[in-house]
Design a protein around this motif. Sequence first.
Motif, PDB file in Angstrom:
ATOM      1  N   THR A   1       9.868  20.005 -55.041  1.00 59.93           N
ATOM      2  CA  THR A   1       9.921  21.103 -54.094  1.00 59.93           C
ATOM      3  C   THR A   1       8.621  21.255 -53.335  1.00 59.93           C
TER       4      THR A   1
ATOM      5  N   LEU B   1       8.680  19.840 -49.822  1.00 59.60           N
ATOM      6  CA  LEU B   1       9.593  20.396 -48.835  1.00 59.60           C
ATOM      7  C   LEU B   1       8.850  21.059 -47.689  1.00 59.60           C
ATOM      8  N   SER B   2       9.475  21.053 -46.526  1.00 58.52           N
ATOM      9  CA  SER B   2       8.954  21.796 -45.388  1.00 58.52           C
ATOM     10  C   SER B   2       9.145  23.288 -45.653  1.00 58.52           C
TER      11      SER B   2
ATOM     12  N   ASP C   1      12.803  24.283 -45.513  1.00 53.84           N
ATOM     13  CA  ASP C   1      13.589  23.846 -46.661  1.00 53.84           C
ATOM     14  C   ASP C   1      13.218  24.620 -47.919  1.00 53.84           C
ATOM     15  N   LYS C   2      11.949  25.018 -48.033  1.00 52.20           N
ATOM     16  CA  LYS C   2      11.561  25.877 -49.149  1.00 52.20           C
ATOM     17  C   LYS C   2      12.303  27.209 -49.071  1.00 52.20           C
TER      18      LYS C   2
ATOM     19  N   LYS D   1      15.231  27.754 -47.660  1.00 54.47           N
ATOM     20  CA  LYS D   1      16.616  27.498 -48.048  1.00 54.47           C
ATOM     21  C   LYS D   1      16.746  27.364 -49.561  1.00 54.47           C
ATOM     22  N   PHE D   2      15.795  26.654 -50.158  1.00 52.35           N
ATOM     23  CA  PHE D   2      15.857  26.416 -51.600  1.00 52.35           C
ATOM     24  C   PHE D   2      15.758  27.711 -52.402  1.00 52.35           C
TER      25      PHE D   2
ATOM     26  N   SER E   1      23.689  22.698 -44.949  1.00 52.39           N
ATOM     27  CA  SER E   1      22.475  22.282 -45.641  1.00 52.39           C
ATOM     28  C   SER E   1      22.008  23.305 -46.675  1.00 52.39           C
ATOM     29  N   THR E   2      22.060  24.606 -46.343  1.00 54.67           N
ATOM     30  CA  THR E   2      21.628  25.621 -47.300  1.00 54.67           C
ATOM     31  C   THR E   2      22.612  25.726 -48.458  1.00 54.67           C
TER      32      THR E   2
ATOM     33  N   TRP F   1      22.032  23.133 -51.162  1.00 51.50           N
ATOM     34  CA  TRP F   1      21.039  23.498 -52.171  1.00 51.50           C
ATOM     35  C   TRP F   1      21.689  24.326 -53.278  1.00 51.50           C
TER      36      TRP F   1
ATOM     37  N   ASP G   1      17.696  31.568 -44.196  1.00 48.30           N
ATOM     38  CA  ASP G   1      16.257  31.765 -44.004  1.00 48.30           C
ATOM     39  C   ASP G   1      16.050  32.864 -42.973  1.00 48.30           C
TER      40      ASP G   1
ATOM     41  N   ASP H   1      20.035  16.770 -46.100  1.00 48.76           N
ATOM     42  CA  ASP H   1      20.596  17.860 -45.297  1.00 48.76           C
ATOM     43  C   ASP H   1      21.510  17.308 -44.229  1.00 48.76           C
TER      44      ASP H   1
END
Length: 262
Positions: free
Chosen positions: A2, A5-6, A9-10, A12-13, A35-36, A39, A126, A262
């Motif tokens: 993690t 991650l960008s 993406d963090k 979303k995670f 994509s979300t 996760w 997000d 994603d």
Amino acid sequence: MTGELSPIDKAKFVAAKRSVDFVEDGMRVGLGTGSTAAWMVRCLGELVCEDGLKIRGVPTSTRTAELAREVGIEVISLDEARWIDVTIDGADEFDGNLNLIKGGGGALLQEKIVATASDQMVVITDAGKEVEKLGAFPLPVEVIPFGWQTTKSLIEELLISMDVLGRDASLRMNGSRPFVTDEGNYILDLHLGRIGDAHQMAMVLNQMPGVVENGLFIDICDVVVVGFGDGRVETRDINDGTVAEDRLDFVETDNLFSDLQD
């Protein structure tokens, strides 16, 4: 992992990670698309494989069904489930009343059917997806292929009388061919800029012959879980009128997320 991650993406995670707290043993869970949501499916798969969580998942697309099986989640159809305890899905936009635009991934019809057949809908997103008025994201409208150009023209004519900033509609493409949904339909993306009355828009679109469903999810979402790139999570419950905030720590490790695309 993690840590690589960008920030988006963090965000979303952490939203996905927090959302699985709404899932309890024995539940029938609607599994969103995008994509979300991917996760979230991975997070649930980790709980199934490592913690022994027993759930049955109702996917909203063939892509989600394949991923769910891959991570160890039992997959059943909506007809088998009959009703769903909680659906967790992403969104392309949401407003202060938790109304949504969905369908960027092309699964809006199954997503709306599953969400409305659920006791609770939890949306994971997000912070960049929040808007004052829906419509900046193109509104997807699923239409049958027969006469789609006529349907497109009728929609554009309809938009003249609606409170929107733009009135262009475009056929969604997949390379050189039209994008085709799991139900064999096409998608028209409406570039509206702003939707003055989302309730009215949803109603009038669905009254038009040729239109199967639209991507406005009005009064369907119960909770939105908003992730931030620094690990903060905000959970808003529209029914209770509450907002809760916390933070999730990132741990760099190779796990079920290592091959997520994603």
